[in-house]
Design a protein around this motif. Structure first.
Motif, PDB file in Angstrom:
ATOM      1  N   SER A   6      18.551  56.812  -3.163  1.00 43.55           N
ATOM      2  CA  SER A   6      17.598  56.327  -4.159  1.00 43.55           C
ATOM      3  C   SER A   6      16.177  56.406  -3.621  1.00 43.55           C
ATOM      4  O   SER A   6      15.947  56.254  -2.417  1.00 43.55           O
ATOM      5  N   HIS A   7      15.217  56.618  -4.515  1.00 47.31           N
ATOM      6  CA  HIS A   7      13.810  56.641  -4.111  1.00 47.31           C
ATOM      7  C   HIS A   7      13.326  55.258  -3.672  1.00 47.31           C
ATOM      8  O   HIS A   7      12.215  55.117  -3.202  1.00 47.31           O
ATOM      9  N   SER A   8      14.178  54.240  -3.797  1.00 46.76           N
ATOM     10  CA  SER A   8      13.829  52.885  -3.373  1.00 46.76           C
ATOM     11  C   SER A   8      14.124  52.645  -1.894  1.00 46.76           C
ATOM     12  O   SER A   8      13.810  51.588  -1.371  1.00 46.76           O
ATOM     13  N   TYR A   9      14.724  53.608  -1.231  1.00 48.92           N
ATOM     14  CA  TYR A   9      15.080  53.456   0.187  1.00 48.92           C
ATOM     15  C   TYR A   9      14.302  54.423   1.055  1.00 48.92           C
ATOM     16  O   TYR A   9      13.962  55.528   0.633  1.00 48.92           O
ATOM     17  N   GLN A  10      14.079  54.019   2.291  1.00 43.83           N
ATOM     18  CA  GLN A  10      13.444  54.902   3.258  1.00 43.83           C
ATOM     19  C   GLN A  10      14.429  55.973   3.707  1.00 43.83           C
ATOM     20  O   GLN A  10      15.632  55.746   3.758  1.00 43.83           O
ATOM     21  N   CYS A  11      13.869  57.101   4.043  1.00 44.00           N
ATOM     22  CA  CYS A  11      14.664  58.184   4.620  1.00 44.00           C
ATOM     23  C   CYS A  11      14.053  58.482   5.983  1.00 44.00           C
ATOM     24  O   CYS A  11      12.871  58.857   6.076  1.00 44.00           O
ATOM     25  N   ASN A  12      14.828  58.296   7.024  1.00 40.41           N
ATOM     26  CA  ASN A  12      14.329  58.471   8.391  1.00 40.41           C
ATOM     27  C   ASN A  12      13.056  57.671   8.629  1.00 40.41           C
ATOM     28  O   ASN A  12      12.112  58.143   9.263  1.00 40.41           O
ATOM     29  N   GLY A  13      12.995  56.458   8.068  1.00 40.13           N
ATOM     30  CA  GLY A  13      11.867  55.564   8.274  1.00 40.13           C
ATOM     31  C   GLY A  13      10.643  55.870   7.427  1.00 40.13           C
ATOM     32  O   GLY A  13       9.585  55.300   7.647  1.00 40.13           O
ATOM     33  N   ASP A  24      10.177  45.267   4.624  1.00 40.60           N
ATOM     34  CA  ASP A  24      11.385  44.956   5.388  1.00 40.60           C
ATOM     35  C   ASP A  24      11.965  46.178   6.099  1.00 40.60           C
ATOM     36  O   ASP A  24      13.069  46.147   6.579  1.00 40.60           O
ATOM     37  N   ASN A  25      11.192  47.262   6.134  1.00 45.77           N
ATOM     38  CA  ASN A  25      11.604  48.499   6.792  1.00 45.77           C
ATOM     39  C   ASN A  25      12.866  49.111   6.197  1.00 45.77           C
ATOM     40  O   ASN A  25      13.554  49.870   6.865  1.00 45.77           O
ATOM     41  N   THR A  26      13.182  48.784   4.939  1.00 42.55           N
ATOM     42  CA  THR A  26      14.330  49.368   4.262  1.00 42.55           C
ATOM     43  C   THR A  26      13.945  49.872   2.880  1.00 42.55           C
ATOM     44  O   THR A  26      14.074  51.045   2.582  1.00 42.55           O
ATOM     45  N   TYR A  27      13.459  48.946   2.036  1.00 43.73           N
ATOM     46  CA  TYR A  27      13.140  49.294   0.655  1.00 43.73           C
ATOM     47  C   TYR A  27      11.725  49.837   0.533  1.00 43.73           C
ATOM     48  O   TYR A  27      10.831  49.455   1.279  1.00 43.73           O
ATOM     49  N   CYS A  28      11.523  50.695  -0.453  1.00 44.33           N
ATOM     50  CA  CYS A  28      10.208  51.274  -0.737  1.00 44.33           C
ATOM     51  C   CYS A  28       9.788  50.850  -2.143  1.00 44.33           C
ATOM     52  O   CYS A  28      10.554  50.990  -3.089  1.00 44.33           O
ATOM     53  N   TYR A  29       8.585  50.332  -2.241  1.00 47.19           N
ATOM     54  CA  TYR A  29       8.061  49.877  -3.519  1.00 47.19           C
ATOM     55  C   TYR A  29       6.776  50.636  -3.836  1.00 47.19           C
ATOM     56  O   TYR A  29       6.046  51.035  -2.925  1.00 47.19           O
ATOM     57  N   PRO A  30       6.460  50.792  -5.131  1.00 45.16           N
ATOM     58  CA  PRO A  30       5.190  51.425  -5.476  1.00 45.16           C
ATOM     59  C   PRO A  30       4.020  50.561  -5.015  1.00 45.16           C
ATOM     60  O   PRO A  30       4.118  49.340  -4.993  1.00 45.16           O
ATOM     61  N   ASN A  31       2.918  51.214  -4.635  1.00 45.24           N
ATOM     62  CA  ASN A  31       1.698  50.464  -4.345  1.00 45.24           C
ATOM     63  C   ASN A  31       1.281  49.734  -5.608  1.00 45.24           C
ATOM     64  O   ASN A  31       1.532  50.210  -6.717  1.00 45.24           O
ATOM     65  N   ASN A  32       0.637  48.594  -5.455  1.00 42.88           N
ATOM     66  CA  ASN A  32       0.196  47.770  -6.591  1.00 42.88           C
ATOM     67  C   ASN A  32       1.342  47.313  -7.472  1.00 42.88           C
ATOM     68  O   ASN A  32       1.153  47.049  -8.655  1.00 42.88           O
ATOM     69  N   SER A  33       2.531  47.234  -6.926  1.00 43.62           N
ATOM     70  CA  SER A  33       3.679  46.727  -7.675  1.00 43.62           C
ATOM     71  C   SER A  33       3.760  45.218  -7.530  1.00 43.62           C
ATOM     72  O   SER A  33       3.066  44.602  -6.723  1.00 43.62           O
ATOM     73  N   TRP A  34       4.621  44.601  -8.321  1.00 51.26           N
ATOM     74  CA  TRP A  34       4.839  43.159  -8.235  1.00 51.26           C
ATOM     75  C   TRP A  34       5.248  42.792  -6.810  1.00 51.26           C
ATOM     76  O   TRP A  34       4.762  41.810  -6.254  1.00 51.26           O
ATOM     77  N   GLU A  35       6.118  43.586  -6.212  1.00 46.16           N
ATOM     78  CA  GLU A  35       6.588  43.301  -4.850  1.00 46.16           C
ATOM     79  C   GLU A  35       5.450  43.391  -3.837  1.00 46.16           C
ATOM     80  O   GLU A  35       5.326  42.539  -2.958  1.00 46.16           O
ATOM     81  N   SER A  36       4.596  44.410  -3.969  1.00 45.43           N
ATOM     82  CA  SER A  36       3.515  44.557  -2.990  1.00 45.43           C
ATOM     83  C   SER A  36       2.474  43.456  -3.136  1.00 45.43           C
ATOM     84  O   SER A  36       1.796  43.120  -2.184  1.00 45.43           O
ATOM     85  N   GLU A  37       2.364  42.870  -4.319  1.00 46.15           N
ATOM     86  CA  GLU A  37       1.416  41.775  -4.543  1.00 46.15           C
ATOM     87  C   GLU A  37       1.984  40.411  -4.142  1.00 46.15           C
ATOM     88  O   GLU A  37       1.232  39.481  -3.887  1.00 46.15           O
ATOM     89  N   ASN A  38       3.304  40.274  -4.115  1.00 40.05           N
ATOM     90  CA  ASN A  38       3.922  38.964  -3.934  1.00 40.05           C
ATOM     91  C   ASN A  38       4.756  38.795  -2.665  1.00 40.05           C
ATOM     92  O   ASN A  38       5.257  37.708  -2.408  1.00 40.05           O
ATOM     93  N   TYR A  39       4.924  39.861  -1.890  1.00 34.34           N
ATOM     94  CA  TYR A  39       5.701  39.790  -0.655  1.00 34.34           C
ATOM     95  C   TYR A  39       4.942  40.448   0.481  1.00 34.34           C
ATOM     96  O   TYR A  39       4.146  41.354   0.263  1.00 34.34           O
ATOM     97  N   TRP A  40       5.198  39.969   1.691  1.00 27.58           N
ATOM     98  CA  TRP A  40       4.638  40.595   2.878  1.00 27.58           C
ATOM     99  C   TRP A  40       5.641  40.505   4.005  1.00 27.58           C
ATOM    100  O   TRP A  40       6.640  39.785   3.923  1.00 27.58           O
ATOM    101  N   SER A  41       5.392  41.258   5.073  1.00 22.50           N
ATOM    102  CA  SER A  41       6.345  41.361   6.159  1.00 22.50           C
ATOM    103  C   SER A  41       6.142  40.271   7.200  1.00 22.50           C
ATOM    104  O   SER A  41       5.018  39.995   7.615  1.00 22.50           O
ATOM    105  N   CYS A  42       7.249  39.673   7.613  1.00 26.88           N
ATOM    106  CA  CYS A  42       7.243  38.693   8.694  1.00 26.88           C
ATOM    107  C   CYS A  42       8.462  38.970   9.567  1.00 26.88           C
ATOM    108  O   CYS A  42       9.596  38.769   9.123  1.00 26.88           O
ATOM    109  N   ASP A  43       8.213  39.469  10.756  1.00 28.43           N
ATOM    110  CA  ASP A  43       9.299  39.806  11.681  1.00 28.43           C
ATOM    111  C   ASP A  43      10.347  40.719  11.042  1.00 28.43           C
ATOM    112  O   ASP A  43      11.547  40.510  11.204  1.00 28.43           O
ATOM    113  N   GLY A  44       9.891  41.717  10.280  1.00 25.15           N
ATOM    114  CA  GLY A  44      10.795  42.686   9.668  1.00 25.15           C
ATOM    115  C   GLY A  44      11.500  42.205   8.419  1.00 25.15           C
ATOM    116  O   GLY A  44      12.376  42.888   7.913  1.00 25.15           O
TER     117      GLY A  44
END
Length: 116
Positions: A6-13, A24-44
């Motif tokens: 799926s385009h929602s997952y990383q491929c080779n990082g 979280d070093n797994t899922y990929c979200y569009p820039n300016n998406s709800w996820e990018s506005e409401n979540y951030w990374s903490c220890d992976g």
């Protein structure tokens, strides 16, 4: 051979173009998406932008009590730290109102000291 993913997952990082936000070093979200506005990374791991990570807030957020608030004029004027709590400016902190709302009514509320 190659596998379809799926385009929602990383491929080779690496995330696909136009989906290069990850917290979280797994899922990929569009820039300016709800996820990018409401979540951030903490220890992976992905955590809400309202949560602190090791005593810090994401860029463009400020610490208020034990949480993070978006750094806007509205929030800066209306929220304040009281111990480990983040209080709205209409509430007393240990019996004290903020300077701009210094009239208390009862034991919890604060109002502007204006006459009608």
């Amino acid at each position: 051979g190659d596998n379809c993913i799926s385009h929602s997952y990383q491929c080779n990082g690496i995330c696909p173009p136009n989906r290069n936000y990850t917290c979280d070093n797994t899922y990929c979200y569009p820039n300016n998406s709800w996820e990018s506005e409401n979540y951030w990374s903490c220890d992976g791991k992905c955590i809400r932008t309202s949560q602190q990570c090791e005593g810090k807030c994401p860029t463009d957020y400020f610490i208020c009590g034990n949480e993070c608030k978006k750094n806007t004029t509205y929030n800066r004027e209306r929220y304040r730290t009281c111990g480990d709590q983040c209080l709205y400016h209409t509430y007393q902190c240990q019996g004290v109102c903020p300077d701009h709302r210094n009239f208390s009514c009862g034991d919890t509320n604060c109002y502007p000291n204006t006459s009608y």
